[in-house]
Scaffold this active site. Structure first.
Site, PDB file in Angstrom:
ATOM      1  CD  GLU B 448      -2.778  -1.441   0.184  1.00 59.55           C
ATOM      2  OE1 GLU B 448      -2.996  -0.513  -0.606  1.00 59.55           O
ATOM      3  OE2 GLU B 448      -3.289  -2.566   0.063  1.00 59.55           O
ATOM      4  N   GLY B 449       1.976   1.206  -0.700  1.00 58.74           N
ATOM      5  CA  GLY B 449       2.872   2.356  -0.764  1.00 58.74           C
ATOM      6  C   GLY B 449       3.958   2.252   0.287  1.00 58.74           C
TER       7      GLY B 449
END
Lengths: 596, 596
Positions: B448-449
């Site tokens: 998620e980054g």
């Protein structure tokens, strides 16, 4: 599979350009032949073994792990480990630094440290089998009897057998005073020496059982019947897996069996055994109840080697993450495309990726200097021609060991983490190999004394009990360096902060000593921060020394510039960590109240 | 096996005493019934599910892992996962925060965050199956069509089906503009909407295939034939595993198959799939080429949840290491035996062990406040009765998300490391369970980054592009707090430093913005340190707020004192980390030169 190329250029730079190892070593007793050419040639050969034989077994060995057969109590090591050990033994590596009298080559400890780095980068799990042998030899060399050295040590030196250190028990880890294994005298045996029946359970025994060698020489801590309680009642015994006849041939199986192997987070190719001794036959090493002293002999060498393990893992992780950052194309540089003809720029254009790479480089190359500096002092301690020099080196070694062990291993957790991070999600996938480095690194801050134990050793024993003898030598060395280079253009930005921090280090230590005298609990409250604080200043000194050495060396300009860049990075972005550790040192035990 | 007890007392303290959640929530649109009693009752039930059903599956699930059958392209999840999912679905947990129109309970997001923490502590791997469903629902809720919500979303809300987010491709990770998956229009289908043929390969798809539910709704990013290049040409599609008939019954198998599952460092019970789409039937969500916007809807919620994952792992690791420190007898206190009748003192008498425990406690309880504060603003953003309040909350959420995600996950690596360290060598052994937490935590800074992506989002987008709107609200809130409590005796040692740091935070930001304007590369050089710097001040504020709340609460005195002790520890020993991050922010891109 991950890359590995032995970092011989940087090792040579550290040894010869920065530390002046050739001049030091050739000036020592028996050091006439220890020239740069000889050391170079040995490093070259070690590099080949590491790259070609060991490195390819690393990831497969992690996947396969060790297998334990509970019926036969035997361990099968991963594919390729046996062949690698054969090549290692045949190459004479087991006896590299061992005395010639027992078949060794009597080469310098610092060369042993440098070659060990390469082997550990190649395959850390594998390297633990010969590592423990080294400690066992040191103990026999310094504390054993001549017949023990001839019968046991010489076979380890030859690479026929291996050794272990059997210390820990389920209830006795950091606190060996709690150990329960018993030793009872049982008549005469080999060389007319008293034999002992050893009974007890040891855990976490690396290389306790394996298929690499025909015999295993366990060095076991146990209590004699008349032993005082606590750590003053511990003796050390040789307990071979197979009993040995007077002519050196193998006798019957001793009652010393592996009961299980542990399933661990990493170093899965290393067999970590539960060892059951059931009236196993053993021989006393050294004096009764003086086993802890012999153990510390093993331990000091082992602690430095564990520091080197941290370095070795960080080096290989760095090589791979740098390569990945170079090849992975993703996004564009913040100031516009740098490779407009490609679908995206590589990761190296991102300053934050370079931050992670430079952090690793600063720690890897700084750690290499630290452990080699430390190892060189071990040589000076052992073989300097005058007593005063030996004494000074001995004090420096005592001071440096906990820093080399704890700092370099803790930094290896950070380095392998950053290396994995550069891979993004791909770093989490087993087959890319980065997560193995992170798992393997995790053991290094735990075994041979946790970071907490090292920190207490540094502050409690090396600084306070020994009145900071080694510390004072080291401060003087840094001060002399700062004075000598105060006018150097390329060192200008470093000498100032280094001098300030060094002065502050001394002052903080004095103040802290006073607080500890008033309340011994202050030691535990400050030790961890004190260790990091000391370690970061130590690395700052070594980085400044690197730049000075690079300036006057004949290294290629790009190599010199990389040293200057990394040093500048270190001073700007890493050394300020001292500020937070200073706060930790000064915070005091009042900030660590009791927890219910 | 490791312990787990749902930390309901601390959740309640955070929600009701510190954040005043009851007053906030009952004042929102549709919030009349969201009283403390209701929330309490829900937490109680979630705690039972986490402790009794999920927690026991955690370690066995790690050992067993997921199994992939390449002939049938099916995944078998570990024992107990299916039963746990059934209990979860039957308890209505899948729809807890979902709109009532689609079968949900429309309870506050902050309650969803609190219950998610419990489930993730119970079993992080398991929790990833429902987690991705949540993001998929949000995307359909905000960007989909009514018939899509009725047909797909309502079944996920009911717990019959689950969802995924199919973003990453081998060549497109952080840079989604590089993605290649194609979508071609192919006549009419359900509800007379255009169908698309989706073709491409996605990797790292959590819950891409499993045996917990009868259908899986993939939300897939792909390019339409006329799509512009880069991230402005991405559209989002619903691609169900089984096609769905107009009446909601399952139709034929869609051509969307798992091709493999990854072998990962951790979260081994979570199936991370390679997904192959081969002219699979899909439906467009939202506008063509606007898929990235829909994706960010999913992403923001997912990012906060990943922050909560870090908290959840740290909480359970803390519980176990505290218990171990209490029970493990080893060595004596530095100032003499504290338990003279026992063979040794416990580890809690060692200040350095308390340092490791207080570090964890400061981060765990501070992180809990951070994510709950963040989630409460999500509720305000969605349902405040006036636009200005919604707008302000929306800006605060945008500002806080990257801090909640990156800081809490990075701290979870540190917390699970310290927890393992307290166990010494025993922490490295699989069956003690601590190393699983460390392995599981390692994914949270990647997916998620990555932390680097979050840091760039915070500084580049939330501070600079959005002109620091949320940041300014937050600074004002802290300033108001400092003024309000400037005379409080128990906060005296905190308000001073907090006010100083907060002022400096604003000033540093202004200066940095100027430097970035002159050279955009400065953004990448400072972002990581800026994120930590911001995060540590944020936690300092929340800790001061905790002490103020404890003072005026009716909590037991021991609970209040623990809050004061931990806050004092945080200010003395953790907040000074800002000093080194300030140095990193100020060092500039010149200290990160190009690397060849």
């Amino acid at each position: 599979m991950t890359l590995y190329k032995a970092p011989l250029d940087d090792q040579r730079f550290a040894l010869f350009d920065v530390l002046g190892a050739e001049a030091v070593l050739t000036g020592l007793e028996g050091g006439d032949g220890h020239t740069r050419d000889l050391l170079d040639a040995v490093l070259e050969e070690a590099g080949k073994l590491a790259e070609q034989v060991l490195a390819p077994t690393n990831w497969p060995g992690d996947q396969e792990g060790c297998h334990f057969d509970k019926d036969t109590h035997t361990v099968t090591t991963p594919k390729g480990f046996k062949e690698a050990f054969k090549a290692f033994a045949e190459g004479g590596w087991a006896g590299l630094t061992m005395p010639e009298a027992y078949g060794g080559q009597a080469l310098p400890a610092v060369l042993g440290t440098a070659t060990t780095e390469l082997f550990q980068s190649g395959n850390l799990s594998w390297s633990l089998y010969p590592l423990l042998s080294e400690g066992a030899c040191h103990a026999m060399e310094l504390h054993g009897e001549e017949w023990q050295r001839e019968l046991f040590m010489s076979r380890i030196v030859a690479g026929d057998w291996t050794g272990t250190m059997c210390l820990t028990e389920p209830q006795a880890g950091s606190d060996l005073g709690l150990l329960k294994t018993r030793a009872e005298p049982a008549g005469k045996g080999l060389h007319d020496a008293t034999t002992y029946r050893i009974t007890g359970t040891k855990i976490f025994i690396s290389a306790g059982e394996h298929d690499l060698a025909e015999n295993i020489v366990h060095l076991v801590l146990a209590r004699l019947p008349d032993a005082p309680a606590g750590s003053r009642g511990i003796s050390m015994f040789i307990v071979p897996k197979f009993k040995v006849n007077a002519d050196g041939s193998l006798g019957e199986r001793n009652n010393a069996y592996a009961g299980a192997i542990e399933h661990k987070m990493g170093i899965k190719g290393s067999a970590t055994c539960v060892m059951n001794f059931d009236e196993a036959e053993g021989y006393l090493i050294g004096q009764p109840h003086k086993g802890l002293m012999a153990m510390f002999t093993m331990m000091n060498a082992a602690r430095l080697s564990v520091g080197v393990q941290g370095l070795a893992l960080s080096e290989r992780a760095l090589q791979n993450s740098l390569n990945y950052a170079r090849e992975r194309l993703q996004s564009r540089a913040l100031s516009g495309a740098k490779f407009p003809d490609k679908p995206a720029d590589n990761l190296l254009v991102q300053p934050d990726v370079r931050r992670m790479l430079l952090t690793q480089r600063a720690f890897v190359e700084g750690s290499r200097l630290l452990v080699l500096y430390n190892a060189l002092q071990v040589d000076v301690e052992a073989r300097a021609k005058d007593e005063a020099t030996r004494q000074k080196a001995s004090e420096l070694v005592a001071f440096l060991i906990p820093i080399s062990k704890a700092l370099v291993t803790e930094l290896s957790i950070e380095c392998t983490k950053e290396a994995l991070q550069i891979y993004g999600g791909h770093g989490y996938i087993g087959e890319n190999g980065m997560e193995q480095f992170a798992r393997d690194a995790r053991i290094t801050t735990l075994y041979e004394g946790t970071t907490g134990i090292q920190a207490a050793d540094l502050l409690g024993r090396k600084i306070l009990q020994l009145q900071g003898a080694g510390f004072r030598h080291f401060l003087e060395e840094i001060s002399a360096f700062c004075q000598q280079h105060s006018a150097d253009e390329s060192l200008r930005a470093m000498i100032g902060p280094l001098a300030v921090y060094t002065k502050q280090w001394g002052e903080l230590t004095m103040k802290l000593a006073g607080r500890i005298q008033a309340n011994p609990e202050e030691l535990g409250a400050a030790a961890n921060d004190y260790l990091y604080y000391s370690g970061y200043i130590t690395l700052a000194y070594l980085w400044a020394k690197s730049v000075a050495a690079a300036d006057r060396s004949s290294q290629p300009e790009a190599f010199k510039q990389a040293k200057r860049d990394t040093a500048a990075f270190y001073f700007a972005r890493i050394l300020p960590r001292c500020l937070m550790h200073q706060a930790g040192i000064e915070a005091g035990v009042a900030t660590l109240p009791q927890i219910a």
